[in-house]
Design an enzyme around this catalytic site. Structure first.
Site, PDB file in Angstrom:
ATOM      1  N   THR A 114       1.401 101.733  27.176  1.00  0.00           N
ATOM      2  CA  THR A 114       1.050 102.550  26.569  1.00  0.00           C
ATOM      3  C   THR A 114       1.029 101.914  25.312  1.00  0.00           C
ATOM      4  OG1 THR A 114       2.654 103.404  28.278  1.00  0.00           O
ATOM      5  CG2 THR A 114       2.427 104.943  25.952  1.00  0.00           C
ATOM      6  N   VAL A 171       1.527  79.783  41.037  1.00  0.00           N
ATOM      7  CA  VAL A 171       2.641  79.119  40.804  1.00  0.00           C
ATOM      8  C   VAL A 171       3.856  78.859  41.393  1.00  0.00           C
ATOM      9  CG1 VAL A 171       3.506  77.792  39.007  1.00  0.00           C
ATOM     10  CG2 VAL A 171       1.690  78.541  38.755  1.00  0.00           C
ATOM     11  N   HIS A 187      11.015  98.153  30.709  1.00  0.00           N
ATOM     12  CA  HIS A 187      11.289  96.692  29.850  1.00  0.00           C
ATOM     13  C   HIS A 187      12.367  96.280  30.138  1.00  0.00           C
ATOM     14  CE1 HIS A 187       8.959 100.079  26.432  1.00  0.00           C
ATOM     15  NE2 HIS A 187       8.024  99.401  28.021  1.00  0.00           N
ATOM     16  N   ASN A 211       9.957  89.571  27.293  1.00  0.00           N
ATOM     17  CA  ASN A 211      10.680  90.282  26.819  1.00  0.00           C
ATOM     18  C   ASN A 211      12.570  90.038  27.660  1.00  0.00           C
ATOM     19  OD1 ASN A 211       8.385  92.510  26.597  1.00  0.00           O
ATOM     20  ND2 ASN A 211       8.406  93.115  27.968  1.00  0.00           N
ATOM     21  N   THR A 268       7.561  94.354  23.682  1.00  0.00           N
ATOM     22  CA  THR A 268       6.386  93.821  23.675  1.00  0.00           C
ATOM     23  C   THR A 268       5.590  92.704  22.368  1.00  0.00           C
ATOM     24  OG1 THR A 268       5.310  94.952  25.233  1.00  0.00           O
ATOM     25  CG2 THR A 268       4.240  92.986  23.965  1.00  0.00           C
TER      26      THR A 268
HETATM   27  P1  FAD Z   1       3.245  90.386  32.192  1.00  0.00           P
HETATM   28  O1  FAD Z   1       2.347  91.420  30.859  1.00  0.00           O
HETATM   29  O2  FAD Z   1       4.314  91.459  32.730  1.00  0.00           O
HETATM   30  O3  FAD Z   1       2.439  89.611  33.022  1.00  0.00           O
HETATM   31  C1  FAD Z   1       2.830  88.290  33.833  1.00  0.00           C
HETATM   32  C2  FAD Z   1       1.964  87.463  34.192  1.00  0.00           C
HETATM   33  O4  FAD Z   1       2.414  86.928  35.165  1.00  0.00           O
HETATM   34  C3  FAD Z   1       1.950  88.690  35.888  1.00  0.00           C
HETATM   35  O5  FAD Z   1       0.439  89.838  35.250  1.00  0.00           O
HETATM   36  C4  FAD Z   1       2.010  88.481  36.985  1.00  0.00           C
HETATM   37  O6  FAD Z   1       0.681  88.576  38.247  1.00  0.00           O
HETATM   38  C5  FAD Z   1       1.414  86.644  36.839  1.00  0.00           C
HETATM   39  N1  FAD Z   1       2.786  86.040  37.551  1.00  0.00           N
HETATM   40  C6  FAD Z   1       3.841  86.428  37.900  1.00  0.00           C
HETATM   41  N2  FAD Z   1       4.853  85.198  38.518  1.00  0.00           N
HETATM   42  C7  FAD Z   1       3.740  84.343  38.575  1.00  0.00           C
HETATM   43  C8  FAD Z   1       2.988  83.260  39.199  1.00  0.00           C
HETATM   44  N3  FAD Z   1       4.362  82.564  39.585  1.00  0.00           N
HETATM   45  N4  FAD Z   1       2.181  82.533  39.288  1.00  0.00           N
HETATM   46  C9  FAD Z   1       1.353  83.088  38.144  1.00  0.00           C
HETATM   47  N5  FAD Z   1       1.028  83.850  37.849  1.00  0.00           N
HETATM   48  C10 FAD Z   1       2.490  84.608  37.576  1.00  0.00           C
HETATM   49  N6  FAD Z   1       5.685  97.350  26.026  1.00  0.00           N
HETATM   50  C11 FAD Z   1       5.884  98.120  25.062  1.00  0.00           C
HETATM   51  O7  FAD Z   1       6.583  97.352  23.980  1.00  0.00           O
HETATM   52  N7  FAD Z   1       5.558  99.342  25.055  1.00  0.00           N
HETATM   53  C12 FAD Z   1       4.557 100.313  25.349  1.00  0.00           C
HETATM   54  O8  FAD Z   1       4.120 100.841  24.798  1.00  0.00           O
HETATM   55  C13 FAD Z   1       4.593 100.068  26.829  1.00  0.00           C
HETATM   56  N8  FAD Z   1       4.433 100.774  27.768  1.00  0.00           N
HETATM   57  C14 FAD Z   1       4.110 100.352  29.550  1.00  0.00           C
HETATM   58  C15 FAD Z   1       3.506 101.054  29.975  1.00  0.00           C
HETATM   59  C16 FAD Z   1       3.785 100.387  31.243  1.00  0.00           C
HETATM   60  C17 FAD Z   1       2.936 101.281  32.460  1.00  0.00           C
HETATM   61  C18 FAD Z   1       3.772  99.652  32.256  1.00  0.00           C
HETATM   62  C19 FAD Z   1       4.109  98.591  33.302  1.00  0.00           C
HETATM   63  C20 FAD Z   1       4.198  98.648  31.155  1.00  0.00           C
HETATM   64  C21 FAD Z   1       4.493  98.805  29.494  1.00  0.00           C
HETATM   65  N9  FAD Z   1       4.982  98.041  28.530  1.00  0.00           N
HETATM   66  C22 FAD Z   1       4.741  98.387  27.454  1.00  0.00           C
HETATM   67  C23 FAD Z   1       5.401  96.616  29.171  1.00  0.00           C
HETATM   68  C24 FAD Z   1       4.808  95.489  29.145  1.00  0.00           C
HETATM   69  O9  FAD Z   1       3.450  95.975  29.509  1.00  0.00           O
HETATM   70  C25 FAD Z   1       5.176  94.552  28.097  1.00  0.00           C
HETATM   71  O10 FAD Z   1       5.965  93.895  28.166  1.00  0.00           O
HETATM   72  C26 FAD Z   1       4.077  94.036  28.370  1.00  0.00           C
HETATM   73  O11 FAD Z   1       3.333  93.284  29.508  1.00  0.00           O
HETATM   74  C27 FAD Z   1       4.554  91.621  28.758  1.00  0.00           C
HETATM   75  O12 FAD Z   1       4.135  90.554  28.730  1.00  0.00           O
HETATM   76  P2  FAD Z   1       3.735  89.091  29.485  1.00  0.00           P
HETATM   77  O13 FAD Z   1       3.075  88.504  28.852  1.00  0.00           O
HETATM   78  O14 FAD Z   1       5.519  89.106  28.843  1.00  0.00           O
HETATM   79  O15 FAD Z   1       4.177  89.575  31.036  1.00  0.00           O
END
Ligand code: FAD
Length: 528
Positions: free
Chosen positions: A128, A239, A457, A490, A502
């Site tokens: 969002t 991975v 989250h 997170n 995030t």
């Molecule tokens: P992610 O974005 O989850 O990315 C992790 C990636 O790692 C994934 O693509 C996954 O496929 C990949 N992966 C996993 N295991 C492996 C592996 N072994 N090998 C290779 N790749 C792998 N947060 C906010 O702060 N504000 C908001 O308004 C908000 N709204 C949201 C609404 C929705 C509908 C959703 C789904 C989430 C929302 N969030 C929000 C949460 C936010 O999207 C996440 O906090 C953020 O994307 C986390 O980032 P990240 O890079 O840590 O992980």
């Protein structure tokens, strides 16, 4: 160390993107290889799916992010596309449930709505985009206050923060006014009803281009730029294992999911940013098993409701011309119905909750045409309060040596329970939500607690800290005992948090990336 440092980044969400960008900008000859288990679903890698205006194209991008539970695999389980199966929750669009009920599903009966996204950009292609700052006890005390301001504003820059998105919406302003009349006297200065900062770029026509991992990667995606030449993103590449000797990592074992072929990629450092369950799962699979791994799980519980805005109250504050102009603006992107985002932030001691109030032209679910609120010209608000969960070692994921999940990685079971204080805060937040809704209009969905896991989250499962007995990572996000294994996301947040995490996780990643860059530069200099 090779001639030029190589860093392997696992996961292509906003946090992995932060590491890639900052490392390549800080180290002029380094290379970053980013591995992503899911497919690229947008033309520009990692872009927010919400920016796609064609409804069919948007639906397809979401379906392709839903991992093996979507499409053919889902059909192989006997579940027709789009069907809701008794005893099973559906996941938010673009995500897939961890406990989906089929073979190789995780076990999460006390945390049933837990979900993930598997695509380039991760959950950040579906989010969002709300990016409030943490405050009071939500702050992470292992990061010095003086440094925090710089980290968080750098993170806001990477995510293209807009504090005034939709601030010119007269309906949004009227919503703030009505809520201020209801709550204003109870809230401390600086923590009253306000606009919610979001990540994205306002367009000249008044719509938003929402931010995703592409925004964070920035120049790394601009062909011809110096950093783009040193950045490689491999989608559909899982991975499976981190290669290490117990104190130092050497690289990763990857599987090309198109061919099934496995290989080793050597690296001078590995960054694991693969979400709050799959990152600790990968560490466990690699034999890296500190006691707090997967434990101390928190989220913020969500109480939610939907209200049809009251025409009389709104008409006192918004003229007919203003409403017509607002409706015309929204008509420009009908597939993105959000038209204003407001909030009541967390403050202590008296308001330990954050409210998110989204104004939209359409309700989030279909209303029967004979419903009295159907077709409400003033629109609707979908709003919820985030309620905290305090970290306890009993809550979290336990990984198995005996059972694998659908990807062949150690399967896990999530335990999660509330205590009396947490239950009481849910009741208080529900009462606040009832007041907020009554101040704005008529409920079309009564205040209710969403199933645990619904916040999306998930925090704490690789918490950072200063004591290895109760944390997985040090204050620079390095896994304790390793000099070149860094974790992100997170999962590092150790506090009880009521708001969207995030921005905090990107700020933590900024610190981790700067430190890792210094370390790689120093190692190199020592060799020369
Ligand atoms: P992610 O974005 O989850 O990315 C992790 C990636 O790692 C994934 O693509 C996954 O496929 C990949 N992966 C996993 N295991 C492996 C592996 N072994 N090998 C290779 N790749 C792998 N947060 C906010 O702060 N504000 C908001 O308004 C908000 N709204 C949201 C609404 C929705 C509908 C959703 C789904 C989430 C929302 N969030 C929000 C949460 C936010 O999207 C996440 O906090 C953020 O994307 C986390 O980032 P990240 O890079 O840590 O992980």
């Amino acid at each position: 160390m090779s001639d030029t440092p190589v860093v392997a980044v696992v996961g292509s969400g906003p946090v992995g993107a932060t590491y890639a960008r900052l490392l390549l900008e800080a180290l002029p000859d380094a290379r970053v290889v980013m591995f992503e288990a899911g497919p690229q679903v947008t033309e520009r890698p990692g872009q927010s799916v919400r920016n796609i205006t064609d409804p069919d194209e948007k639906a397809r991008a979401r379906e392709r992010s839903q991992g093996p539970q979507a499409g053919e695999f889902r059909a192989s389980l006997g579940i027709p596309a789009g069907a809701v199966v008794e005893g099973m929750f559906t996941a938010r669009q673009g995500t897939h449930l961890l406990d989906f009920g089929g073979e190789g599903s995780a076990h999460a009966s006390n945390f049933p709505a837990a979900a993930a996204a598997t695509n380039v950009g991760g959950q950040g292609a579906h989010w969002t985009c709300a990016i409030p700052r943490p405050a009071f006890s939500e702050m992470i005390d292992v990061i010095p206050d003086g440094e925090w301001e710089d980290l968080i504003s750098t993170a806001e820059g990477l995510l293209h923060k807009q504090s005034a998105a939709f601030s010119d919406s007269p309906v949004g302003a009227a919503i703030r006014e009505l809520l201020s009349r209801e709550f204003g006297d109870e809230l401390p200065d600086g923590y009253g009803v306000s606009t919610l900062p979001v990540a994205g770029d306002p367009q000249p026509d008044g719509t938003m281009r929402w931010a995703g991992a592409d925004t964070v990667l920035g120049p790394l995606l601009d062909q011809g730029s110096d950093t783009a030449a040193r950045f490689e993103l491999r989608d559909l590449t899982l991975v499976r294992h981190i290669e290490h000797d117990g104190a130092h990592v050497r690289g990763v074992v990857i599987e090309d999911l198109r061919t099934g072929e496995q290989s080793i990629v050597e690296a001078d450092a590995v960054v694991v940013a693969a979400d709050a369950f799959r990152s600790p799962q990968l560490l466990f699979a690699s034999g890296i098993r500190p006691a707090p791994l997967g434990r101390y799980l928190t989220e913020h519980h969500v109480v939610i409701s939907t209200v049809a805005l009251d025409g009389d109250r709104m008409a006192d504050l918004v003229s007919d011309d203003e409403l017509s102009a607002e409706l015309a603006r929204r008509a420009k992107n009908p597939t993105d119905p959000v038209a204003a985002v407001n909030r009541i932030p967390f403050s202590e001691p008296d308001h330990p909750y954050s409210a998110q109030i989204m104004y939209a032209e359409t309700p989030p679910f279909p209303l029967p045409s004979d419903h009295p609120a159907s077709g409400n010209r003033w629109g609707y608000v979908n709003m919820g309060y985030g309620v905290r969960k305090f970290p306890r070692v009993e809550d979290g994921a336990t990984f198995s040596d005996d059972e694998v999940d659908y990807r062949g990685l150690p399967n896990f079971t999530i335990d999660y329970a509330l205590d009396a204080d947490e239950e009481r805060e849910i009741e208080e937040a529900t009462a606040l939500l009832r007041r907020a809704g009554s101040a704005l209009g008529t409920f079309i969905a009564e205040p209710r607690l969403l199933p645990f896991g619904s916040s999306l989250h998930f925090m704490g499962t690789m918490r950072m800290g200063t004591d290895p007995a109760v944390s997985v990572a040090d204050p620079y996000s390095r896994v304790w005992g390793f000099d070149n294994l860094v974790v992100g996301g997170n999962a590092l947040i150790p506090t009880a948090n009521t708001m969207n995490p995030t921005l905090t996780s990107v700020a933590i990643a900024v610190r981790g990336a700067r430190h890792l860059a210094e370390q790689l530069a120093a190692t190199r200099a020592a060799r020369v």
